[in-house]
Design a protein around this motif. Sequence first.
Motif, PDB file in Angstrom:
ATOM      1  N   ILE A  97      22.048  33.447 117.868  1.00 37.02           N
ATOM      2  CA  ILE A  97      20.975  33.489 117.630  1.00 37.02           C
ATOM      3  C   ILE A  97      20.007  34.258 116.801  1.00 37.02           C
ATOM      4  CG2 ILE A  97      18.725  34.082 119.621  1.00 37.02           C
ATOM      5  CD1 ILE A  97      21.015  33.678 122.133  1.00 37.02           C
ATOM      6  N   ALA A  98      21.008  34.809 116.250  1.00 33.78           N
ATOM      7  CA  ALA A  98      19.817  35.544 114.481  1.00 33.78           C
ATOM      8  C   ALA A  98      20.237  34.706 113.737  1.00 33.78           C
ATOM      9  CB  ALA A  98      20.260  36.777 114.212  1.00 33.78           C
ATOM     10  N   GLN A  99      21.054  34.083 113.262  1.00 36.90           N
ATOM     11  CA  GLN A  99      20.771  32.830 112.243  1.00 36.90           C
ATOM     12  C   GLN A  99      19.652  31.542 112.695  1.00 36.90           C
ATOM     13  OE1 GLN A  99      24.902  31.601 112.048  1.00 36.90           O
ATOM     14  NE2 GLN A  99      25.945  33.401 110.963  1.00 36.90           N
ATOM     15  N   VAL A 100      19.752  30.661 114.609  1.00 34.25           N
ATOM     16  CA  VAL A 100      19.019  30.172 114.187  1.00 34.25           C
ATOM     17  C   VAL A 100      17.126  31.019 114.400  1.00 34.25           C
ATOM     18  CG1 VAL A 100      17.608  29.059 116.155  1.00 34.25           C
ATOM     19  CG2 VAL A 100      20.668  28.901 115.849  1.00 34.25           C
ATOM     20  N   VAL A 101      17.184  31.795 114.239  1.00 33.12           N
ATOM     21  CA  VAL A 101      15.534  32.300 114.901  1.00 33.12           C
ATOM     22  C   VAL A 101      15.158  32.635 112.618  1.00 33.12           C
ATOM     23  CG1 VAL A 101      14.323  34.417 114.348  1.00 33.12           C
ATOM     24  CG2 VAL A 101      15.441  33.810 116.599  1.00 33.12           C
ATOM     25  N   VAL A 102      16.642  33.208 112.087  1.00 30.99           N
ATOM     26  CA  VAL A 102      15.809  33.001 110.510  1.00 30.99           C
ATOM     27  C   VAL A 102      15.773  31.741 109.951  1.00 30.99           C
ATOM     28  CG1 VAL A 102      16.860  33.686 108.315  1.00 30.99           C
ATOM     29  CG2 VAL A 102      17.034  35.114 110.388  1.00 30.99           C
ATOM     30  N   SER A 103      16.697  30.144 110.648  1.00 29.02           N
ATOM     31  CA  SER A 103      16.151  28.716 110.446  1.00 29.02           C
ATOM     32  C   SER A 103      14.797  28.810 110.947  1.00 29.02           C
ATOM     33  CB  SER A 103      17.414  28.416 110.743  1.00 29.02           C
ATOM     34  OG  SER A 103      18.306  28.965 109.913  1.00 29.02           O
ATOM     35  N   ARG A 104      14.509  29.566 111.526  1.00 30.11           N
ATOM     36  CA  ARG A 104      12.994  28.716 112.449  1.00 30.11           C
ATOM     37  C   ARG A 104      12.173  28.752 111.667  1.00 30.11           C
ATOM     38  NH1 ARG A 104      13.498  26.471 117.391  1.00 30.11           N
ATOM     39  NH2 ARG A 104      15.379  25.164 117.568  1.00 30.11           N
ATOM     40  N   ILE A 105      12.048  30.051 111.754  1.00 31.02           N
ATOM     41  CA  ILE A 105      11.070  31.174 110.745  1.00 31.02           C
ATOM     42  C   ILE A 105      10.726  30.358 109.103  1.00 31.02           C
ATOM     43  CG2 ILE A 105       9.969  33.019 109.893  1.00 31.02           C
ATOM     44  CD1 ILE A 105      11.243  34.534 111.980  1.00 31.02           C
ATOM     45  N   GLY A 106      12.016  30.052 108.083  1.00 21.82           N
ATOM     46  CA  GLY A 106      12.563  29.503 107.235  1.00 21.82           C
ATOM     47  C   GLY A 106      11.772  27.919 107.220  1.00 21.82           C
ATOM     48  N   MET A 107      11.971  27.610 108.267  1.00 20.26           N
ATOM     49  CA  MET A 107      11.913  26.482 109.045  1.00 20.26           C
ATOM     50  C   MET A 107       9.885  25.605 108.871  1.00 20.26           C
ATOM     51  SD  MET A 107      12.972  23.263 111.060  1.00 20.26           S
ATOM     52  CE  MET A 107      14.458  23.777 111.168  1.00 20.26           C
TER      53      MET A 107
END
Length: 322
Positions: free
Chosen positions: A226-236
């Motif tokens: 979930i932490a990795q997905v949060v970082v990816s979504r913010i970067g997106m």
Amino acid sequence: MSGELPLNINIKEPRWDQSTFVGRAKHFFTVTDPRNLLLSSKTLEEARRVIEDYRLGKVSPGLTEDQLWRAKYIYDSAFHPDTGEKMILIGRMSAQVPMNMTITGCMLTFYRTTPAVLFWQWVNQSFNAIVNYTNRSGDAPITVNQLGTAYISATTGAVVTALGLKSLTKHLPPIIGRYVPFAAVAAANCINIPLMRQRELKYGIPITDENGNRLGESKKAAQQAIAQVVVSRIGMAAPAMAIPPVIMNALEKRAFLKRYPWLNAPLQVGLVGLCLVFATPLCCALFPQNSSMRVNRLEPEVQALIREKNSSIEVVYFNKGL
């Protein structure tokens, strides 16, 4: 039979090397291709049949390796990797660019009034909730109550964040106010994703060995996923919400846009779309889809369970979701 496609092609994994960023980027440029949304149900089912048959050792007559990989990517774009169920159309990764292009463009255009902020933050978080649910990791179902609680909490958090930031920037330069939607989206992602995937945090997600054999469920793996997905979504969201405001702020001072103010929204949406075409697959590629974790970082009880099954296992794998 001579010329028949061999059965040793590993279609469990993407076509390109997922240990490298470039390989993952190529994979996600294919997965997030918006043209996949236009495929008919018949095409999707045909791709499913080709993939399922190949997994069972059956090869359709005349099937080439390129056609097999094309079928795999059609299948991956529409069916959940853990459950195999067909995903909601607007929740698929191929819908990310057209949906986010429209929503983000409108958020950046209509940010000046409170009703507009409320409406577009609600639309954005409703869409995010659908995407997060559709692309959740694991095969455990989420109840209607859990889904409702997560959605309401996440949407409320996003709206409160947006309105709070809007009031703080009221007396600052206009360009600062244009970044309120991005700050709100970043904060909301930190709320929305963990809430929508709370069941995974509570019960864990499936972990496997390198051969795909299921070893159990881990909450620590869920936290990392979930932490990795949060970082990816913010970067997106960052390029699409950070670059267009600068360009639009400059354009609005020129006579052309003052003469044709109705072009504001289409220009904003177009700029956001251009950013998202690249940002979406590149940020999805930041972390491997089949993520890994060392056994000694798992919960003690999960470590003990794995040691009982196979004491030589040092690393476990799990689908992080998207």
